[in-house]
Write a protein that holds these residues in place. Structure first.
Motif, PDB file in Angstrom:
ATOM      1  N   ARG A   1     -11.014  13.106  28.956  1.00  0.00           N
ATOM      2  CA  ARG A   1     -12.385  12.577  29.079  1.00  0.00           C
ATOM      3  C   ARG A   1     -13.387  13.528  28.410  1.00  0.00           C
TER       4      ARG A   1
ATOM      5  N   LEU B   1     -13.102  13.096  24.612  1.00  0.00           N
ATOM      6  CA  LEU B   1     -13.514  11.810  24.057  1.00  0.00           C
ATOM      7  C   LEU B   1     -15.023  11.605  24.053  1.00  0.00           C
TER       8      LEU B   1
ATOM      9  N   VAL C   1     -16.628  11.764  20.704  1.00  0.00           N
ATOM     10  CA  VAL C   1     -16.176  10.822  19.674  1.00  0.00           C
ATOM     11  C   VAL C   1     -17.038   9.570  19.710  1.00  0.00           C
TER      12      VAL C   1
ATOM     13  N   GLU D   1     -18.046   5.740  19.759  1.00  0.00           N
ATOM     14  CA  GLU D   1     -17.338   4.658  20.444  1.00  0.00           C
ATOM     15  C   GLU D   1     -16.692   3.729  19.425  1.00  0.00           C
TER      16      GLU D   1
ATOM     17  N   VAL E   1      -9.556   5.223  17.964  1.00  0.00           N
ATOM     18  CA  VAL E   1      -8.941   6.541  17.878  1.00  0.00           C
ATOM     19  C   VAL E   1      -7.424   6.389  17.776  1.00  0.00           C
TER      20      VAL E   1
ATOM     21  N   VAL F   1      -5.354   8.832  27.510  1.00  0.00           N
ATOM     22  CA  VAL F   1      -6.293   8.244  26.551  1.00  0.00           C
ATOM     23  C   VAL F   1      -6.437   6.750  26.810  1.00  0.00           C
TER      24      VAL F   1
ATOM     25  N   ALA G   1     -10.177   5.838  27.446  1.00  0.00           N
ATOM     26  CA  ALA G   1     -10.822   5.187  26.306  1.00  0.00           C
ATOM     27  C   ALA G   1     -11.364   3.813  26.681  1.00  0.00           C
TER      28      ALA G   1
ATOM     29  N   LEU H   1      -5.939  12.302  18.011  1.00  0.00           N
ATOM     30  CA  LEU H   1      -5.701  13.176  19.157  1.00  0.00           C
ATOM     31  C   LEU H   1      -4.249  13.641  19.157  1.00  0.00           C
TER      32      LEU H   1
END
Length: 329
Positions: free
Chosen positions: A16, A19, A22, A24, A27, A44, A48, A126
């Motif tokens: 978390r 992310l 990153v 939206e 990924v 993830v 995500a 990732l």
């Protein structure tokens, strides 16, 4: 309501935190089927969704072991069971790579992930490296004796020249925690036999060197090595900022190369002077100078007695008046 398993909570929190930096969007998660990457993929997938991101698991099949295609397909199936899209990327590894099979596989894997991420219009990749991987990397760098750069380990976040963000959310998480995550989540994982093959230096560090250090010096060695990497990265970032502030004023293009002001180099402390020399050669010629090569070039600044040109990878260095001139070979 049952409490969340501590291993699941720790891995999800690490993911978390990564992310949130990153955009939206889409990924990519590198998935091998091992405990680290499987725990990462599951975390993830959970995090995500809450952030409005879509996820694709990229399973790289190096083809280096018998049955590797079946392992890759099984990992892809597990990703889909976690409601994650998955794609198997079959690649060829250069068996003539000058740095050996580990480096060849790594280079081929990263290249495949970068191509796939670009094709998927993803903004981040990732990877499942853990704190234990970081400690092994630092110890290997220490053994090579190649200076602070090799002791910085792996960065938790970096952006490549194409703008792709590479994230390692689990660098604060122990390998035992990812194994516990998979156990708590009923996720059977693959044990790569290469991870027990002592022909590889990293395996010897993992199975022999680090356990001995833990036994003889005391617990916490892996965490200490990871902290060392973090501190050295902070130092390197400060040096890099100083170099970029300085470089434009002291560098000039020369015929078939580039030159640097002797006076400006001499005015800087050795640590910064050596970093500037390495930076100039790497930027202009795409090669890295060793410690001994860097020191020899620095002597053209600090211990000049009329010595001739110094042969370096892809270039040569000589002193011409008040400048060190690097020329392509």
């Amino acid at each position: 309501m049952p409490s969340l398993d501590p291993a699941i909570a720790e891995v999800r929190l690490a993911v978390r935190n990564a992310l949130v930096a990153v955009p939206e969007t889409r990924v990519i998660v590198g998935l091998s089927g091992g405990a680290d990457s499987l725990a990462l993929t599951a975390a993830v997938a959970f995090e995500a969704t809450k952030l409005g991101m879509s996820v694709v698991a990229a399973v790289v099949d190096h083809g280096l072991q018998s049955g590797s295609d079946a392992v890759a397909q099984r990992a892809a199936t597990q990703a889909r069971e976690l409601d994650v899209e998955a794609m198997v990327l079959a690649i060829e590894v250069d068996d003539q790579h000058p740095d050996g099979p580990e480096a060849a596989a790594r280079a081929a894997r990263y290249a495949a992930l970068a191509r796939f991420a670009a094709a998927e219009n993803a903004t981040a990749v990732l990877l499942g490296h853990t704190l234990d991987d970081q400690a092994e990397t630092v110890l290997l760098g220490l053994a090579r004796g190649s200076g602070a750069a090799s002791l910085q380990g792996m960065a938790p976040s970096r952006q490549d020249g194409d703008g792709m963000l590479w994230l390692r959310p689990l660098l604060t998480v122990r390998r035992a925690t990812t194994v516990a995550f998979c156990a708590a989540s009923a996720l059977p994982f693959w044990n790569d036999p290469h991870n027990l093959d002592t022909r590889y230096a990293r395996v010897r560090v993992r199975t022999q060197a680090l356990p001995v250090l833990e036994a003889e010096i005391g617990p916490g060695i892996a965490e200490a090595l990871a902290r060392t990497a973090e501190q050295l990265r902070e130092d390197a970032e400060a040096f890099d900022e100083m170099i970029h502030e300085t470089i434009e004023d002291i560098v000039e293009h020369a015929e078939a190369g580039i030159s640097v002001s002797v006076a400006a180099l001499a005015a800087n402390p050795a640590a910064l002077r050596n970093r500037i020399l390495r930076f100039v050669v790497d930027s202009e010629f795409g090669v890295s100078l060793s410690r001994s090569q860097t020191v020899e070039v620095a002597r053209l600044v600090t211990d000049w007695s009329g010595q001739g040109p110094i042969d370096l990878p892809a270039c040569s260095a000589r002193r011409a008046g008040g400048r060190i001139v690097f020329t392509a070979r």
